[in-house]
Design an enzyme around this catalytic site. Sequence first.
Site, PDB file in Angstrom:
ATOM      1  N   HIS A   1       0.824  -1.223   0.000  1.00  0.00           N
ATOM      2  CA  HIS A   1       0.000   0.000   0.000  1.00  0.00           C
ATOM      3  C   HIS A   1       0.851   1.264   0.000  1.00  0.00           C
ATOM      4  CE1 HIS A   1      -3.530  -2.534   1.781  1.00  0.00           C
ATOM      5  NE2 HIS A   1      -3.300  -2.798   0.514  1.00  0.00           N
TER       6      HIS A   1
ATOM      7  N   CYS B   1       7.967  17.336 -13.801  1.00  0.00           N
ATOM      8  CA  CYS B   1       7.769  18.041 -12.527  1.00  0.00           C
ATOM      9  C   CYS B   1       8.929  17.703 -11.595  1.00  0.00           C
ATOM     10  CB  CYS B   1       6.461  17.625 -11.870  1.00  0.00           C
ATOM     11  SG  CYS B   1       4.999  17.904 -12.862  1.00  0.00           S
TER      12      CYS B   1
ATOM     13  N   GLY C   1      -2.052  -9.167  12.583  1.00  0.00           N
ATOM     14  CA  GLY C   1      -2.601  -7.832  12.794  1.00  0.00           C
ATOM     15  C   GLY C   1      -3.349  -7.243  11.622  1.00  0.00           C
ATOM     16  N   THR C   2      -4.114  -8.092  10.929  1.00  0.00           N
ATOM     17  CA  THR C   2      -4.959  -7.548   9.867  1.00  0.00           C
ATOM     18  C   THR C   2      -6.385  -8.071  10.021  1.00  0.00           C
ATOM     19  OG1 THR C   2      -5.274  -7.292   7.476  1.00  0.00           O
ATOM     20  CG2 THR C   2      -4.316  -9.377   8.226  1.00  0.00           C
TER      21      THR C   2
ATOM     22  N   PRO D   1      -5.530 -10.525  18.379  1.00  0.00           N
ATOM     23  CA  PRO D   1      -6.262 -10.672  19.647  1.00  0.00           C
ATOM     24  C   PRO D   1      -7.777 -10.764  19.441  1.00  0.00           C
ATOM     25  CG  PRO D   1      -5.317  -8.469  19.454  1.00  0.00           C
ATOM     26  CD  PRO D   1      -4.825  -9.254  18.288  1.00  0.00           C
TER      27      PRO D   1
HETATM   28  N1  APR Z   1      -1.460  -7.137  17.598  1.00  0.00           N
HETATM   29  C1  APR Z   1      -2.049  -7.848  16.589  1.00  0.00           C
HETATM   30  N2  APR Z   1      -3.226  -7.498  16.008  1.00  0.00           N
HETATM   31  C2  APR Z   1      -3.852  -6.401  16.487  1.00  0.00           C
HETATM   32  C3  APR Z   1      -3.320  -5.623  17.551  1.00  0.00           C
HETATM   33  C4  APR Z   1      -2.068  -6.035  18.107  1.00  0.00           C
HETATM   34  N3  APR Z   1      -1.495  -5.343  19.095  1.00  0.00           N
HETATM   35  N4  APR Z   1      -4.173  -4.586  17.797  1.00  0.00           N
HETATM   36  C5  APR Z   1      -5.209  -4.714  16.905  1.00  0.00           C
HETATM   37  N5  APR Z   1      -5.015  -5.810  16.128  1.00  0.00           N
HETATM   38  C6  APR Z   1      -5.846  -6.303  15.022  1.00  0.00           C
HETATM   39  C7  APR Z   1      -7.315  -5.937  15.121  1.00  0.00           C
HETATM   40  O1  APR Z   1      -8.037  -6.889  15.871  1.00  0.00           O
HETATM   41  C8  APR Z   1      -7.735  -5.902  13.642  1.00  0.00           C
HETATM   42  O2  APR Z   1      -8.210  -7.182  13.232  1.00  0.00           O
HETATM   43  O3  APR Z   1      -5.372  -5.670  13.856  1.00  0.00           O
HETATM   44  C9  APR Z   1      -6.426  -5.606  12.894  1.00  0.00           C
HETATM   45  C10 APR Z   1      -6.374  -4.237  12.222  1.00  0.00           C
HETATM   46  O4  APR Z   1      -7.317  -4.246  11.180  1.00  0.00           O
HETATM   47  P1  APR Z   1      -7.572  -2.931  10.305  1.00  0.00           P
HETATM   48  O5  APR Z   1      -7.670  -1.764  11.188  1.00  0.00           O
HETATM   49  O6  APR Z   1      -8.697  -3.248   9.392  1.00  0.00           O
HETATM   50  O7  APR Z   1      -6.199  -2.770   9.484  1.00  0.00           O
HETATM   51  P2  APR Z   1      -5.710  -3.548   8.191  1.00  0.00           P
HETATM   52  O8  APR Z   1      -6.226  -4.957   8.166  1.00  0.00           O
HETATM   53  O9  APR Z   1      -4.261  -3.364   8.081  1.00  0.00           O
HETATM   54  O10 APR Z   1      -6.442  -2.704   7.030  1.00  0.00           O
HETATM   55  C11 APR Z   1      -6.131  -3.022   5.697  1.00  0.00           C
HETATM   56  O11 APR Z   1      -7.282  -1.061   4.945  1.00  0.00           O
HETATM   57  O12 APR Z   1      -7.756   1.081   5.486  1.00  0.00           O
HETATM   58  C12 APR Z   1      -7.032   0.300   4.622  1.00  0.00           C
HETATM   59  O13 APR Z   1      -5.047   0.760   3.449  1.00  0.00           O
HETATM   60  C13 APR Z   1      -5.542   0.543   4.726  1.00  0.00           C
HETATM   61  O14 APR Z   1      -3.746  -1.064   4.774  1.00  0.00           O
HETATM   62  C14 APR Z   1      -5.008  -0.769   5.294  1.00  0.00           C
HETATM   63  C15 APR Z   1      -6.055  -1.770   4.864  1.00  0.00           C
END
Ligand code: APR
Length: 258
Positions: free
Chosen positions: A123, A145, A198-199, A225
């Site tokens: 990203h 540019c 963590g996604t 978590p």
């Molecule tokens: N360790 C592991 N996981 C965690 C922690 C932690 N300390 N804290 C939160 N999480 C988890 C949450 O439970 C959630 O499932 O991380 C996840 C974050 O999810 P999103 O906020 O949806 O982020 P992400 O999956 O990276 O989003 C994907 O969406 O908004 C766009 O471009 C942006 O790259 C991003 C994409």
Amino acid sequence: MSAITDIAAVRAWLGEARRIAVLTGAGMSAESGVPTFRDAQTGLWAKFRPEELATEAAFRANPTRVWDWYASRRDLMKAVHPNAGHLALAQFQQRYPGRLTLITQNVDGLHQAAGSVDTLALHGNIGDDIWLDPCQGAPGRAGVCEVTRAQPGRPPACADCGNLLRPGVVWFGEMLPAVALAAAEDAAQTCDLMLVVGTSGAVWPAAGLAHTARHNGARVVVVNPEPSELDGVAHALLRATAASALPALLADEITDTR
Ligand code: APR
């Protein structure tokens, strides 16, 4: 068969795995102080509307608002540091060169700051600036540019054609960088084990990489978590944070039984 939750078993799998792919999301950096996107209270999208800030149309409609929002995120990211999870991944890569491919959705640069090599940033990177449009040039000047000659502003603009600088991140509706995506898909197709850390798994094509890994016979391990949209493709679910689980999983003496 339901997913296992035993970290010792996952460590054994890691020891057997010749090729490891890791897919990370915003949760990877949560313990460094970077807000995630979709966490109910603290997530960016709980406070802001993505369609007003993270699309090309939003930037064209109100460049200053979008530029300022990214400027505030950049400032935050300058103040944060890699956590134990980032460091564990980087140290594993240094110990076992070529064995772990790191794929991230994060634009914060913390994997790179931790020393991770060849990070596939699907990203983009919030620290980069790119031109919004091809340069229209100016009378007597080639259509290029130049950032160095950009007129200061929020955002800065090309001195010749007024083209705007924008953050080097992938906005909703935009294509991912082709080279990084192809390398990520290759890693997902050929890995023995994929760690998904963590996604939420809410955004494609990144989330599709976990499905690709599973369909190609790899073991998939989700570290989160909370429940995520990728739990269904996991062979193991570790309800833990990135900074606690990754050091435990990747500690040296338990991970090389090949
Ligand atoms: N360790 C592991 N996981 C965690 C922690 C932690 N300390 N804290 C939160 N999480 C988890 C949450 O439970 C959630 O499932 O991380 C996840 C974050 O999810 P999103 O906020 O949806 O982020 P992400 O999956 O990276 O989003 C994907 O969406 O908004 C766009 O471009 C942006 O790259 C991003 C994409």
